[in-house]
Write an enzyme that holds these catalytic residues in place. Structure first.
Site, mmCIF file in Angstrom:
data_model
loop_
_atom_site.group_PDB
_atom_site.id
_atom_site.type_symbol
_atom_site.label_atom_id
_atom_site.label_comp_id
_atom_site.label_asym_id
_atom_site.label_seq_id
_atom_site.Cartn_x
_atom_site.Cartn_y
_atom_site.Cartn_z
ATOM 1 N N ASP A 37 -4.087 -11.189 3.991
ATOM 2 C CA ASP A 37 -2.895 -10.910 4.786
ATOM 3 C C ASP A 37 -1.618 -11.118 3.959
ATOM 4 O O ASP A 37 -1.597 -11.933 3.036
ATOM 5 C CB ASP A 37 -2.891 -11.852 6.003
ATOM 6 N N HIS A 54 0.146 -3.057 -0.306
ATOM 7 C CA HIS A 54 -1.303 -2.838 -0.226
ATOM 8 C C HIS A 54 -1.881 -2.505 -1.603
ATOM 9 O O HIS A 54 -2.990 -2.903 -1.937
ATOM 10 C CB HIS A 54 -1.625 -1.713 0.765
ATOM 11 N N TRP A 86 -5.891 0.863 13.212
ATOM 12 C CA TRP A 86 -5.586 2.271 13.466
ATOM 13 C C TRP A 86 -4.271 2.421 14.211
ATOM 14 O O TRP A 86 -3.690 3.500 14.235
ATOM 15 C CB TRP A 86 -6.701 2.932 14.288
ATOM 16 N N LEU A 148 -23.598 -10.420 -7.291
ATOM 17 C CA LEU A 148 -22.641 -10.751 -6.221
ATOM 18 C C LEU A 148 -22.738 -9.678 -5.144
ATOM 19 O O LEU A 148 -22.791 -8.488 -5.461
ATOM 20 C CB LEU A 148 -21.216 -10.754 -6.796
HETATM 21 C C1 FPP Z 1 -2.819 -7.187 5.824
HETATM 22 O O1 FPP Z 1 -1.512 -7.255 5.334
HETATM 23 C C2 FPP Z 1 -3.613 -6.332 4.947
HETATM 24 C C3 FPP Z 1 -4.251 -5.213 5.356
HETATM 25 C C4 FPP Z 1 -4.242 -4.706 6.734
HETATM 26 C C5 FPP Z 1 -4.968 -4.396 4.385
HETATM 27 C C6 FPP Z 1 -5.737 -5.129 3.319
HETATM 28 C C7 FPP Z 1 -6.277 -4.127 2.438
HETATM 29 C C8 FPP Z 1 -6.236 -4.126 1.123
HETATM 30 C C9 FPP Z 1 -5.726 -5.209 0.271
HETATM 31 C C10 FPP Z 1 -6.762 -2.883 0.504
HETATM 32 C C11 FPP Z 1 -7.845 -3.049 -0.458
HETATM 33 C C12 FPP Z 1 -9.149 -3.440 0.027
HETATM 34 C C13 FPP Z 1 -10.286 -3.101 -0.632
HETATM 35 C C14 FPP Z 1 -11.560 -3.742 -0.228
HETATM 36 C C15 FPP Z 1 -10.328 -2.119 -1.728
HETATM 37 P P1 FPP Z 1 -0.317 -6.822 6.304
HETATM 38 O O2 FPP Z 1 -0.024 -5.395 6.049
HETATM 39 O O3 FPP Z 1 -0.666 -7.105 7.724
HETATM 40 O O4 FPP Z 1 0.814 -7.752 5.810
HETATM 41 P P2 FPP Z 1 2.043 -8.300 6.665
HETATM 42 O O5 FPP Z 1 1.476 -9.179 7.736
HETATM 43 O O6 FPP Z 1 2.845 -9.040 5.658
HETATM 44 O O7 FPP Z 1 2.763 -7.090 7.218
#
Ligand code: FPP
Length: 255
Positions: A37, A54, A86, A148
């Site tokens: 997060d 991201h 989504w 792993l």
């Molecule tokens: C939450 O941060 C993060 C996500 C919803 C996406 C996590 C995904 C990745 C890191 C992509 C890569 C994954 C793989 C397995 C290749 P947020 O957007 O909710 O952050 P915020 O709370 O600061 O807005």
């Protein structure tokens, strides 16, 4: 007692305390799950679009996975995209799906060489077909690797997982007396894998967010203020150290 003798006694006592403390530590976690997060906030702090966060979060995976391996971790589960994600703006959803595709294209060979077995947790439906094909290829390509296990929770929801398990048990005609906790575990996406020992959540949020709600029943949680793109080897080592100092009782009493 001479000064040397007294020093020797003191050193012996200190080292026996240190070794008793070491004995009291838990072994390193076998299975770590991570709620990655804080990508959005990381980007915002730099005046960048959310997708840049991201992207940085994706790039962070290489060092964290390597560090997990070095700590002897055998299973890593990553929360990449939830059934609720989504609801985010289409641009962000599409960007995330594209990032996942690029991640597979770019990293699959290296992951395979390092003995990583890729698995998917979640519903394939709704994931763009091109990404679905890449996921299925990655699973097939790495299925015999044993260094792993990397579970990617994508279009994953803990409640959806439990509903899917119940539906499959009904469809296969299981009788009520066949439905035990062990049977349930076998019908989850994580079938055959041990439950996570440690669940890490970055960015300081104290929520479970529908992640591994069955499997995490007795997991130890570690929450850090650090945002996911900044969560490095040192932060992982801290999380593992915290975990090892805990006392896991699984509902029982102190040993
Ligand atoms: C939450 O941060 C993060 C996500 C919803 C996406 C996590 C995904 C990745 C890191 C992509 C890569 C994954 C793989 C397995 C290749 P947020 O957007 O909710 O952050 P915020 O709370 O600061 O807005």
């Amino acid at each position: 007692m001479t000064l040397t003798a007294s020093l020797k006694t003191r050193i012996a006592s200190l080292s026996s305390t240190a070794s008793a403390e070491k004995d009291a530590l838990l072994p390193p976690p076998q299975h770590i799950a991570i709620i990655m997060d804080g990508n959005g906030r990381w980007a915002k702090a730099r005046n960048l679009p959310r997708l840049a966060g991201h992207r940085a979060g994706t790039e962070n995976l290489r060092r964290v996975l390597r560090a997990c391996k070095n700590h002897g971790v055998k299973i890593v589960t990553l929360y990449a995209f939830s059934t609720e994600n989504w609801r985010r703006p289409a641009e962000e959803v599409e960007g995330l799906m594209k990032l996942l595709e690029t991640y597979i294209d770019r990293e699959l060979e290296a992951l395979h060489r390092e003995g990583v077995q890729i698995r998917h947790l979640g519903r394939l439906e709704r994931i763009p077909p091109a990404l679905q094909r890449k996921i299925q290829h990655a699973i097939e390509y790495t299925r015999n690797n044993t260094e792993l296990i990397l579970n990617v929770a994508l279009n994953y929801g803990g409640r959806a997982e439990i509903v899917d398990a119940a539906r499959r048990m009904l469809a296969e005609g299981l009788r009520p007396e066949d439905v035990t906790e062990a049977t349930f575990s076998r019908y989850l996406y994580t079938t055959g894998l041990p439950d996570p020992d440690l669940i890490i959540r970055t960015s300081g949020e104290y929520r479970v967010s529908n992640f591994l709600i069955w499997q995490g029943a007795y997991a130890e949680y570690y929450i850090t203020e650090v945002l996911w793109p900044d969560f490095d080897e040192k932060e992982l080592a801290k999380a593992i150290e915290h975990y090892r100092r805990r006392e896991r009782r699984f509902g029982g009493l102190k040993a």
